[in-house]
Design a protein around this motif. Structure first.
Motif, PDB file in Angstrom:
ATOM      1  N   ASP A  51       0.822  -1.204   0.000  1.00 33.78           N
ATOM      2  CA  ASP A  51       0.000   0.000   0.000  1.00 33.78           C
ATOM      3  C   ASP A  51       0.860   1.260   0.000  1.00 33.78           C
ATOM      4  O   ASP A  51       0.498   2.268  -0.612  1.00 33.78           O
ATOM      5  N   TRP A  54       1.904   1.379  -3.781  1.00 33.33           N
ATOM      6  CA  TRP A  54       0.835   1.565  -4.758  1.00 33.33           C
ATOM      7  C   TRP A  54      -0.158   2.639  -4.329  1.00 33.33           C
ATOM      8  O   TRP A  54      -0.472   3.564  -5.081  1.00 33.33           O
ATOM      9  N   LEU A  60       2.308   0.515  -9.242  1.00 35.12           N
ATOM     10  CA  LEU A  60       1.710  -0.814  -9.132  1.00 35.12           C
ATOM     11  C   LEU A  60       2.763  -1.883  -9.403  1.00 35.12           C
ATOM     12  O   LEU A  60       3.362  -1.919 -10.476  1.00 35.12           O
ATOM     13  N   SER A  61       2.973  -2.740  -8.424  1.00 40.75           N
ATOM     14  CA  SER A  61       3.919  -3.847  -8.560  1.00 40.75           C
ATOM     15  C   SER A  61       3.147  -5.162  -8.561  1.00 40.75           C
ATOM     16  O   SER A  61       2.359  -5.426  -7.652  1.00 40.75           O
ATOM     17  N   LEU A  62       3.400  -5.972  -9.572  1.00 38.55           N
ATOM     18  CA  LEU A  62       2.835  -7.325  -9.613  1.00 38.55           C
ATOM     19  C   LEU A  62       3.934  -8.358  -9.379  1.00 38.55           C
ATOM     20  O   LEU A  62       3.841  -9.482  -9.846  1.00 38.55           O
ATOM     21  N   THR A 143       5.080  -2.277 -14.267  1.00 37.27           N
ATOM     22  CA  THR A 143       4.310  -3.447 -13.851  1.00 37.27           C
ATOM     23  C   THR A 143       4.741  -4.695 -14.615  1.00 37.27           C
ATOM     24  O   THR A 143       4.878  -5.780 -14.048  1.00 37.27           O
ATOM     25  N   ARG A 221       2.521  10.641  -6.757  1.00 40.08           N
ATOM     26  CA  ARG A 221       1.352   9.896  -7.233  1.00 40.08           C
ATOM     27  C   ARG A 221       0.405  10.786  -8.024  1.00 40.08           C
ATOM     28  O   ARG A 221      -0.118  10.388  -9.071  1.00 40.08           O
ATOM     29  N   VAL A 277      -2.176  -7.557  -4.499  1.00 35.63           N
ATOM     30  CA  VAL A 277      -2.799  -6.353  -5.062  1.00 35.63           C
ATOM     31  C   VAL A 277      -4.284  -6.328  -4.743  1.00 35.63           C
ATOM     32  O   VAL A 277      -4.856  -5.277  -4.417  1.00 35.63           O
ATOM     33  N   ALA A 281      -6.486  -3.441  -2.932  1.00 29.66           N
ATOM     34  CA  ALA A 281      -7.567  -2.808  -3.689  1.00 29.66           C
ATOM     35  C   ALA A 281      -8.902  -2.957  -2.974  1.00 29.66           C
ATOM     36  O   ALA A 281      -9.680  -1.992  -2.875  1.00 29.66           O
ATOM     37  N   ARG A 285      -7.121   1.365  -1.055  1.00 31.11           N
ATOM     38  CA  ARG A 285      -5.804   1.927  -1.357  1.00 31.11           C
ATOM     39  C   ARG A 285      -5.568   3.219  -0.588  1.00 31.11           C
ATOM     40  O   ARG A 285      -6.473   4.012  -0.386  1.00 31.11           O
TER      41      ARG A 285
END
Length: 364
Positions: A51, A54, A60-62, A143, A221, A277, A281, A285
């Protein structure tokens, strides 16, 4: 919006209540449920870290499953060496090794394993972040790079059977610092350690977001170019929060191994990374508490649905994700905040009405 002393006091009371519930949980849960809750608390630590990256920085990291897995492997390597009693771990013996690999040696010490469990994820995040953020690689391209990191890491660990245990991972250990991991008192102590680490993580994260550093993160951001024009270097802040987030995920992975007793490549793949994620979400967030709640509630729902409806529990989880995403775009925490604000507005309006009118309304 400036918070009043009353609102700060109310917020502190909610935090105190949450901490009290965590500390009192062993009093009204079974050993099995307590172990599940401890595992979920470890997930919540990783969610808070994600958090920060992102929710507050917009990155955003996957691939956070990699950092989680690296921390887990660090702790598992120490536990495996302790369980082997000075001999080679069994999977090394099966693979034909005759000597302990040099990079396993630092993990013989518990303190060394803990430090490496934080340092290795941080180093990987710093390496990746340096080349991506310095070159202004962001958005979907970043990402994709994190997903590529997942594929590379899983392939490397799976292919090195002799050094990592391959697909089976590392398991077969039962003690930590001379205490049995299966003993109820050890499980209770590990639960309190995990709960304490989660509370400390939340406090540190809250200090970060309230600091000047956190304000710059939110500014990045909302408009990275504006921050750059104001004289700040966004890459430094992005690398810093990425390293912090990866470190927290590594800590979560170490605690996860202590509660579950196994770590394997499947636990650091794409699916776990996407689940992290989803926790953030659905929880909310940019709220910290929402990320932790999302991890706890979603994993609790996953456990409950799979126990009660083993054949169709995935449909329930899918419906939960869809409903929450469509009808709660700001997550569970956003819904709670909106409800609280609405209640305060109603109370404020009632206070603004003259007393004789309030009496008249009551009589009617």
């Amino acid at each position: 919006m400036i918070k009043t002393g009353a609102s700060r006091y109310g917020l502190a009371m909610w935090y105190f209540l949450a901490a009290a519930l965590l500390l009192a949980a062993p009093l009204f849960t079974s050993d099995f449920r307590l172990n599940l809750l401890a595992k979920f608390l470890a997930f919540a630590i990783a969610a808070v870290g994600l958090d920060l990256l992102w929710g507050y920085t917009g990155i955003l990291s996957l691939g956070h499953g990699v950092f989680f897995g690296l921390g887990g492997y660090a702790m598992a390597m120490h536990l495996k060496l302790q369980a082997s009693g000075g001999r080679l771990p069994d999977f090394m013996d099966w693979s034909g090794l005759t000597k302990l690999p040099w990079f396993w040696t630092p993990f013989q010490s518990f303190g060394g394993a803990v430090l490496l469990g934080m340092a290795i994820p941080a180093a990987v995040a710093l390496f990746l972040g340096f080349f991506t953020f310095r070159n202004r690689i962001r958005g979907v391209y970043f990402t994709i790079l994190t997903q590529a990191l997942v594929i590379i890491s899983v392939t490397l660990i799976t292919g090195q059977q002799a050094f990592t245990g391959g697909t089976n991972g590392i398991t077969g250990y039962g003690q930590i610092l001379g205490h049995s991991l299966a003993a109820p008192e050890t499980k209770l102590a590990l639960y309190y350690v995990t709960a304490g680490v989660l509370l400390a993580t939340f406090l540190v994260a809250r200090i970060v977001v309230k600091s000047r550093f956190g304000k710059v993160l939110r500014a990045i951001r909302d408009g990275e170019n504006r921050v750059r024009f104001l004289g700040y270097d966004p890459a430094r802040y992005q690398m810093g929060v990425f390293v912090l987030s990866a470190t927290l995920s590594g800590i979560a992975g170490m605690l996860f191994v202590l509660h579950v007793g196994i770590i394997s490549p499947s636990m650091m793949g794409i699916v776990p990374s996407i689940e992290m994620v989803l926790w953030v979400a659905i929880g909310g967030r940019g709220t910290l508490i929402g990320a932790a709640l999302g991890a706890l509630l979603l994993n609790g729902a996953k456990s409950a649905f799979s126990e009660s409806y083993p054949d169709i529990w995935l449909f329930f989880m899918g419906a939960l994700f869809i409903v929450t995403t469509v009808f709660l775009p700001r997550g569970i925490a956003g819904l709670a905040v909106d409800g609280w604000r609405k209640a305060r507005r109603i109370v404020r309006r009632r206070k603004e009405v003259p007393e004789h009118e309030r009496k008249g309304y009551s009589a009617v």
